[in-house]
Write a protein that holds these residues in place. Structure first.
Motif, short mmCIF file in Angstrom:
data_model
loop_
_atom_site.label_atom_id
_atom_site.label_comp_id
_atom_site.label_asym_id
_atom_site.label_seq_id
_atom_site.Cartn_x
_atom_site.Cartn_y
_atom_site.Cartn_z
N GLY A 115 0.85 -1.18 0.00
CA GLY A 115 0.00 0.00 0.00
C GLY A 115 0.88 1.24 0.00
N ASN A 116 0.67 2.10 0.99
CA ASN A 116 1.57 3.24 1.21
C ASN A 116 2.04 3.24 2.66
N ALA A 117 2.20 2.03 3.21
CA ALA A 117 2.55 1.87 4.62
C ALA A 117 4.06 1.78 4.79
N GLY A 118 4.64 2.77 5.45
CA GLY A 118 6.08 2.76 5.67
C GLY A 118 6.53 1.55 6.47
N THR A 119 5.75 1.15 7.47
CA THR A 119 6.15 0.00 8.28
C THR A 119 6.20 -1.27 7.45
N VAL A 120 5.27 -1.45 6.52
CA VAL A 120 5.25 -2.67 5.72
C VAL A 120 6.40 -2.66 4.72
N MET A 121 6.60 -1.54 4.03
CA MET A 121 7.63 -1.51 2.99
C MET A 121 9.04 -1.58 3.58
N ARG A 122 9.19 -1.20 4.86
CA ARG A 122 10.54 -1.19 5.46
C ARG A 122 10.78 -2.36 6.40
N ARG A 136 8.23 -10.62 -3.72
CA ARG A 136 8.16 -9.36 -4.47
C ARG A 136 7.35 -8.34 -3.66
N PHE A 137 7.84 -7.11 -3.65
CA PHE A 137 7.17 -6.01 -2.95
C PHE A 137 6.72 -4.96 -3.96
N ASP A 138 5.45 -4.58 -3.83
CA ASP A 138 4.89 -3.54 -4.68
C ASP A 138 3.89 -2.75 -3.86
N GLY A 139 3.39 -1.64 -4.39
CA GLY A 139 2.46 -0.84 -3.60
C GLY A 139 1.85 0.29 -4.39
N ASP A 140 1.28 1.25 -3.68
CA ASP A 140 0.68 2.42 -4.29
C ASP A 140 1.74 3.23 -5.03
N PRO A 141 1.33 4.05 -6.01
CA PRO A 141 2.32 4.88 -6.72
C PRO A 141 3.18 5.72 -5.79
N ARG A 142 2.60 6.29 -4.73
CA ARG A 142 3.38 7.11 -3.81
C ARG A 142 4.47 6.30 -3.12
N SER A 143 4.25 5.00 -2.93
CA SER A 143 5.25 4.18 -2.25
C SER A 143 6.55 4.11 -3.04
N TYR A 144 6.48 4.29 -4.37
CA TYR A 144 7.69 4.27 -5.19
C TYR A 144 8.58 5.47 -4.89
N GLU A 145 7.99 6.54 -4.34
CA GLU A 145 8.73 7.77 -4.11
C GLU A 145 9.29 7.86 -2.69
N ARG A 146 8.88 6.95 -1.82
CA ARG A 146 9.29 7.06 -0.42
C ARG A 146 10.66 6.40 -0.19
N GLU A 368 3.74 10.23 3.67
CA GLU A 368 2.68 9.83 2.75
C GLU A 368 2.53 10.81 1.60
N THR A 369 2.72 12.09 1.91
CA THR A 369 2.88 13.13 0.91
C THR A 369 3.93 14.09 1.46
N ASP A 370 4.26 15.15 0.72
CA ASP A 370 5.13 16.20 1.26
C ASP A 370 4.26 16.99 2.23
N ARG A 371 4.30 16.63 3.49
CA ARG A 371 3.37 17.21 4.44
C ARG A 371 3.59 18.70 4.66
N LEU A 372 4.81 19.16 4.57
CA LEU A 372 5.06 20.58 4.78
C LEU A 372 4.47 21.41 3.64
N ALA A 373 4.68 20.98 2.41
CA ALA A 373 4.11 21.69 1.27
C ALA A 373 2.59 21.62 1.29
N ALA A 374 2.05 20.45 1.63
CA ALA A 374 0.60 20.29 1.62
C ALA A 374 -0.07 21.15 2.69
N ASP A 410 -3.41 11.34 2.48
CA ASP A 410 -2.64 11.36 3.73
C ASP A 410 -3.62 11.48 4.89
N HIS A 411 -3.64 10.45 5.74
CA HIS A 411 -4.60 10.39 6.83
C HIS A 411 -4.46 11.56 7.79
#
Length: 460
Positions: A115-122, A136-146, A368-374, A410-411
């Protein structure tokens, strides 16, 4: 501005009718649930997680472990008649939902959706390195950027074989060999403390254990590393840490068997933030039951932060009660250890009587996103005056008006918008459903907090 009918996902954030007076039972901690799942899966005997969080991130973790052969059985006691996280879900120790985790030989082939879960991907690539076969690990498009390169490089240095097409990011495949040599490794975890936790959690199963040496800028979110260490020790692992007189920025885990455990998951204190903020914003009172007297959760810092901003806190056997004074003060605060609290604090600061400076959170640009910019964009579009700094935000309170608050999946942006909506009429939250990532049924919990009579049977 686009009219609301063109945005079917918009949620009108409720305006507070007056001072809030409510008790809100918050679901279990995501951080504890996902660490508990990993440790139980790597243990030498079955264990229990009681009152786990059922959210997108934790269900992704559980399903990922199942795909690698771990047994996870979900049960509910007779005291639980409602969905996990609701106020009638049996929130006493031993009551409510429980997961029984039955370790097994980890194996592939398997495909993990992070998904976009940092704990899962790491946390799970080190587990996959112990599996027999490819994962194999895959996820949401945003996960590719993290950020993930630190974990990938460290695992390779410890003997793992990983194919990521030299991206240092998802998607990737870990070719597990059934074991991992382990040993000493240097890692730059300045972009995420999860890099360190990821290696420590699986280290007891490495042949040589691990010595993780952080090199680089200051580590963010240290409470999460302390949580990892405490949970490792609770299942029998031997861990040497900088706090215990060891070298600065060095953690050592000795190889050995992990014990099965019966763990009751604490409420998620970071997810309690919007409800406590409601007391501050409305000059009311909110109680969070089962707030622990001692915890490694970063959310515990809310007691001090919200007191500085004008509230008062009392911790009793009933839980934590925060009472607002009717005024909100600005704050100058270093949030480097508790960065996940930044969106909610920014929302409260936008309603304060004086400016605020939030520092030490440059790493939030990689969440999950650039929280400061958002936060800057969305608060300013409601009439605010927010400026990004090199490592945070400067917020000058201004009269705000209604409008669409975008969440960028972003929750914590969604819950920040709900806080603003308490005091500003006409705030519409785009995709409030993204809160299900860590806080199921948030809209219902929020509505019930503002109108306790709407669900009298669910109130403490």
């Amino acid at each position: 501005m686009t009219e609301s009918p063109a945005h079917p996902a918009l949620w009108p954030a409720p305006l507070a009718p007056g001072a809030v007076d409510a008790t809100v039972t918050v679901p279990g901690s995501k951080s504890v649930t996902n660490r508990g799942l990993v440790l139980a899966a790597l243990s030498s005997e079955p264990g229990w997680l009681r009152r786990p969080l059922r959210s997108r991130d934790t269900l992704l973790m559980a399903e990922a472990l199942r795909t690698m052969g771990v047994g996870i059985e979900e049960t509910a006691s007779s005291s639980s008649s409602g969905p996990a996280g609701s106020a009638d879900s049996g929130q006493q120790p031993g009551g409510g939902e429980a997961w029984r985790i039955i370790p097994a030989g980890l194996h592939g082939p398997a495909t993990v959706d992070v998904g976009n879960a940092g704990t899962v991907m790491r946390f799970l690539p080190p587990v996959a390195a112990l599996a027999d076969g490819p994962v194999r690990f895959d996820g949401d498009p945003r996960s590719y950027e993290r950020p993930l390169g630190g974990v990938i490089d460290a695992l390779r240095a410890l003997g793992a074989r990983i194919d990521d097409d030299n991206r240092g990011a998802l998607p990737l495949t870990v070719f597990g060999g059934g074991a991992l040599e382990g040993g000493a490794v240097e890692i730059d975890a300045s972009s995420s403390s999860q890099f360190v936790s990821a290696l420590l959690l699986s280290a007891p199963r490495f042949n040589q254990g691990v010595e993780v040496r952080h090199v680089g800028a200051a580590l963010p979110s240290m409470p999460h590393i302390r949580m990892t260490v405490d949970m490792l020790r609770s299942v029998g692992a031997q861990v040497d840490t900088p706090e215990a007189g060891g070298e600065p920025n060095v953690w050592r885990v000795t190889p050995g068997a992990l014990l099965g455990r019966d763990l009751v998951v604490e409420p998620d204190l970071s997810n309690a933030q919007p409800f406590l903020a409601a007391a501050l914003v409305t000059g009311g009172r909110v109680t969070i039951p089962d707030w622990p007297a001692h915890t490694t959760q970063p959310g515990d810092a809310l007691r001090e932060i919200f007191t500085t901003m004008g509230g008062s806190c009392e911790l009793t056997e009933q839980g934590l009660t925060l009472t607002g004074s009717g005024r909100i003060h600005g704050i100058d605060v270093d949030l480097s250890e508790v960065g996940e609290l930044t969106p909610g604090i920014a929302a409260v600061a936008a309603l304060a009587d004086s400016p605020s400076t939030l520092r030490g959170v440059a790493h939030l640009r990689l969440h999950e996103t650039d929280r400061l910019a958002a936060l800057t964009k969305e608060l300013n579009e409601l009439g605010g005056d927010v400026t990004e700094t090199a490592d945070g935000l400067h917020i000058r309170p201004r009269p705000l008006h209604g409008g669409i608050f975008h969440t960028y999946e972003d929750h914590r942006l969604a819950t920040a918008a709900a806080i603003i909506g308490l005091a500003v009429e006409g705030v519409e939250v785009e995709n409030v459903a993204t809160t299900a990532k860590t806080l199921p049924d948030f809209p219902a919990l929020w509505t019930e907090m503002l109108d306790p009579s709407a669900a009298p049977a669910q109130r403490a």
